[in-house]
Design an enzyme around this catalytic site. Sequence first.
Site, short mmCIF file in Angstrom:
data_model
loop_
_atom_site.label_atom_id
_atom_site.label_comp_id
_atom_site.label_asym_id
_atom_site.label_seq_id
_atom_site.Cartn_x
_atom_site.Cartn_y
_atom_site.Cartn_z
N GLU A 754 0.88 -1.17 0.00
CA GLU A 754 0.00 0.00 0.00
C GLU A 754 0.91 1.21 0.00
O GLU A 754 1.76 1.38 0.88
CB GLU A 754 -0.90 -0.01 1.23
CG GLU A 754 -2.05 0.98 1.14
CD GLU A 754 -1.69 2.33 1.73
OE1 GLU A 754 -1.40 3.25 0.92
OE2 GLU A 754 -1.69 2.46 2.95
N CYS A 788 -2.10 8.28 4.69
CA CYS A 788 -2.12 7.99 3.26
C CYS A 788 -3.48 8.29 2.67
O CYS A 788 -3.62 8.51 1.47
CB CYS A 788 -1.72 6.54 3.00
SG CYS A 788 -2.66 5.34 3.95
#
Length: 1009
Positions: A754, A788
Site C-alpha cells: 500500500e 495515506c
Amino acid sequence: MADTEKVKSVADINAETQRIGQRVWDQMERRTPSIFDRRWWDDRILSWAMSDESVKVQMFRFVDVLPMLKTHEQITQHLQEYFDDVRRFLPWAARIGLDISRPNTVMGRIVAVNARSNARNMAQRFIAGSNVDEVLQSVSKLRKQGFAFTLDLLGEAVISEPEAEAYQEQYLDLINGLGPHVNAWSENMQIDTDQYGPIPRMQFSVKLSSLYSQFKSVDPQGTAEGVKERLRPILRAAREQDAYIHVDMESYATKDLTLEIFKDVFMEDEFRDFPDVGIVIQAYLPEAEQDLQGLLEWVRERGTPIWVRLVKGAYWDYETVHAKAAGWPVPVYRQKWQSDENFERQTRFLFEHYDELRPQIASHNLRSLSHAIAVAKHLDVPNSAWEIQMLYGMGGEMAQIFEEMGYRVRVYTPFGELIPGMAYLVRRLLENTSNDSFLRQSFREHVSIEDLLMSPTEVGQKTPPPAEEPVPAFVNEPHSDFSDKTVRAAMQEALDDVEAQLGREYSLVINGRAIDSNKTITSRNPSKKSQIVGRVASASPDHATEAISAARRGFKSWSRTDPEHRAEYLELVAREMRERKYELAAWEVYECGKPWAEADADVAEAIDFCMYYAMQMREMAKPRNVDVPGEENEYFYRPRGVAVVIAPWNFPLAILTGMTAAALVTGNTVVMKPAEQSPVIAAKLMQIFQDIGLPDGVVHYLPGIGEEVGPELVGSPEVDLIAFTGSRTVGLGIYEQAAQTDPRQENIKHVIAELGGKNAIIIDSDADLDEAVTGVIQSAFGYSGQKCSACSRAIVLDDVYDAFLERLVTATESLKVGPANDPGTSVGPVIDQEAFNRIRETIDSEKETEDEDQELALAGDDGPGKKEGYYIGPHIFSNVNPSSTLAQDEIFGPVLAVIKAKDMDEAFDIANGTEFALTGGMFSRSPKNLLRARQEFQVGNLYLNRNCTGALVDRQPFGGYKMSGLGSKAGGPDYLLQFLIPVNITENTLRRGFAPPSEDDEPATTDTE
C-alpha cells in the site's frame, strides 16, 4: 408518602389530566383554520408529505438543499432527481409539472419559482425574521396574542472563531436593539410577572457550542474558557437591558460539558445572584432525573433559583443512529412512551421544587401539557410560578387556549436569515410529520382523544417491546467516548503513567530471546523533541538473517497448528490490547504525536484487525468440497512461509498489527520491521505476543534502519512474502527487488504493498458547506495530514468556490496547533526533522511559484514552534493548477491545494488526473452527481458526504490501486487470501467398480433383500 396515597395521587392526577385534556380538545375542534387561512394550505401540504415515507424523505431533502440552488435550472434539475423515483405517489398536478418541466424551459422556470416561493412561505411560518425590525414586528404580534417569547438565532454551523464572534455580536445587537422597545411595552401581568414580581420580557436562547468553534468534550477546560469569554458579555448586556438568557441543550456528547459550564459561570461572583437564567433538560434521556437532581443540589449551594425548560428532545434519530454506528450504548429511550413517561416524572419533580428549579414545560403534546397543569393543581403551584413553552408556527390553537385559561405561554421563536435557517425548518417539518407526533396523530390520522390522552404507562403496557436487532458476525471495537469524564480521566492517568516510563531501553527479539546490538535508535517525542521516548536496539543485516532463519525453522510447526488455535491467539492479543487500551494510546501520543482521539482509534483498529482476521480464518479453514460419484475434490489453503512485515509510523500499532496478524493467523511466521520513528510501540506489541504465550520462533521483533536491514529482509531467498505499507518510492523498490529471483529460493515472492495517495474531495455547487468545510478540514489536517488517506486536494466547483474557500480558511485558522498530549490540540506536530524539513521546503517552494494565479490563502500558526517540536501549522494554497507539483506529488503533511473546476466533468478529470487511486470524497446533494462519483471516481475507497479518512475494518476495507497499491483491501473479506496459497486435492475413490457411498446417498438394496 405511603404507597396507597401515592397510587391515589397518581390516579387523581391522571383523572384531572383527562378532564383538562378533553376540555382543551373540545375547544380545539372548534378552532381549526379555514380554507382562507394560509396555514390550512400549509397543513394540506404536510398531510400530503406524510402520506408516503419516501415522498416525505425526498421533500425534506429538497427543502434542505434549496438554499444552495442559485439558478432555476438547478432547482428544476434537483426536483427531477429527487422526485422521479416517487412520482407515482405524487398528486396528479405535481406529476404533470415534473413531466413537462425541464431545465432551461419556460415551464421549468415557472416550477422553480413556485418551489422557491412555497419553501420560503413555509419557512416564514416557523422563522420570525432576519433582522431587528422583522423580529420586533413578529414578537409584537405574539404579545398582542397574549404570548411571551424567547428568541433563538439560526444560521450556519459555527466552524470558525470569526463565526463564533459574529454569533455573539448578533445576540448583543439584538439585546441592545430590542431592549428599549420591549421594555416600553405596557404591562401584561399574565406574562410579565410571576409570584414574586416582574420577570424579563426579553428572553434569549443561546447554544454554547456556537460561542466557541473549538467546542470539544475531550477538552473541557479549554472549551469552558473559550465559551465563557464570549458568554459573559452577553450576560452583562442581558442584565443591563433586563433580559433573560437560556442555555439550550444540544447533542448528548455535549450535555455534561454544557451543564458544567453553566454551573461554573453562574457560580462566579458577578453572576451568582442573577436569577433570570435557565437551562434545558431533555426527557428522552434516562439521565434527565440525575441531571435535575444535580441542578437542585447546585442551586441550593448557589442560593439563587434558575429556570429549567423541560423538553422531550429534538435529536432522537441522530442520537440513536450515532450511538449504534459508534458501538456505544444508545443514550435515549428506545420508545416514545418511555420519553413521555419520563417527561411526566420530571415535570412532577420540577413542580415539587418550583421555588428552586422554576418549571418551563415545553411540549406540543396535549397529554403532557394537561398532565403538567394537573400536577401543578395537585401540588398547589401558582399559575404564575411556571410556564408553557411552544414552538413558533406550531400548535397555535392549543397555545391560544392555554393562554385563555390563564397560563403564561412562551413561544420559542427562531430568527435569522431565512435561507440558512432551512435546516431548522426541516427539523420542524420532520417533527410535524413524524409517526409519533401528537399533531400528526390528532389532526391527520384521526386518532381518538381517548388514545391521545392515555397515560404513557398505559401506552407502554399496550406497546410491544422493540424487536431485537440482529447481532452482526463482526462488531468493531468502539472508540473511546471522551465526552465521558471517567474516560478522560483514564486517558490522562495513562499519559501520566507512560510519561514516567519514557527513556527506557528495548532489545531486539529473535526466537524469543532479547538481543542487543552495538547501534541504537533513539525515539523522540515529536511534540517535545528534547524528550526521549526510548532507546531501541538497531538490527544489523546479520540480525536480519538470523531472524529470517529462525522464522523458517518456526514455520514447520506453526503452519501445522490448527487454524482455530491460531485464531484464538489473535483473540488473546485483542483482549490484551483492550485491557491496555489507554496505555497503548498514550505511547502513541508520545512517540508519534497522535492526538488523543487519533491514538485511541489506532488501538481500536489494531483490536479490530485481530478479531476480524480470526473470524475470517475460521471460515477459510473450512475446506470446499465438490464431490462426484467415485471422486472427492477438496479445495483449501496453505500458508506461504516466512513473511516480512514492514510497517509505517503513522498508524504505528494498527497497520503493524494488521499485517502481522494476517500473516500469523494464516500460518505464516513473521519478521516484524517497524518504522524507525515508532519502534517503542512495536516493542509493546512484541511484548503482548510474548505475554499471551505465542510460541518462540513465530514472531520476531527487528527494528532497524531501512537502508541497512531492508536489502536482506527483501532479498533473502528464505522470505516468501513481504507485506509493506509506506511510500511509493520504497514500495516500488521492494517490488522490484522481490521480483529478482535468487537461485536458492523455492518460491516466487509475493508482495502486498500500500503506497499512499494524492487524494481529492470534490465540492459540488449544491453541497452543504457546513459539512463540506468540516469534512475537508478533518481529512486534510487530522493528524497533521500524515495519513495515506488524507485529503490533499479540494476540487471545488466554480459556483461555490469563493464561499467555500473563505469558510475553509477561517475555520482552519481557528484550529489549535499544539502538543499531542493536550486534549485541545487539533493539529499536532509532524513526525520528525526529516519530515519537517521536507514539508517546509515544499511550502517555501510553492510560495515562490511562477504560477501567477496560485496564492497562499493560509499560512497557519506553528503553535509552540520548531524549537520545542516539529510543528507546522496548516497551509492552504488556492487557485492551484491541477497539473502542478503541488497538485500531483504526495506531501504527507498539513498542506492542502484548493483547485477550481468549471463543471462536474472537469472536476472528475482533475480528481482522476494523478498516478494514485487510494481514497476520494465528494460532497453533493445531487443524486445524479453522486451516482457519477460511484461510476467515475477512480479510487479504492470513495466517501460521499463525509470525510475521506477513518476507514473501519469490515465496514470500509482499505486499499487502492494504480500507484496507490496492488488492489488488496486490509480489513476486507479477501485480504487473507494474499497470505495463502490455494490447493486442490482430488482422490479417486472408485476401487474395482465399488465406491463408498456419500452422506447424501440412500442405503443400497439388493434383489435378495
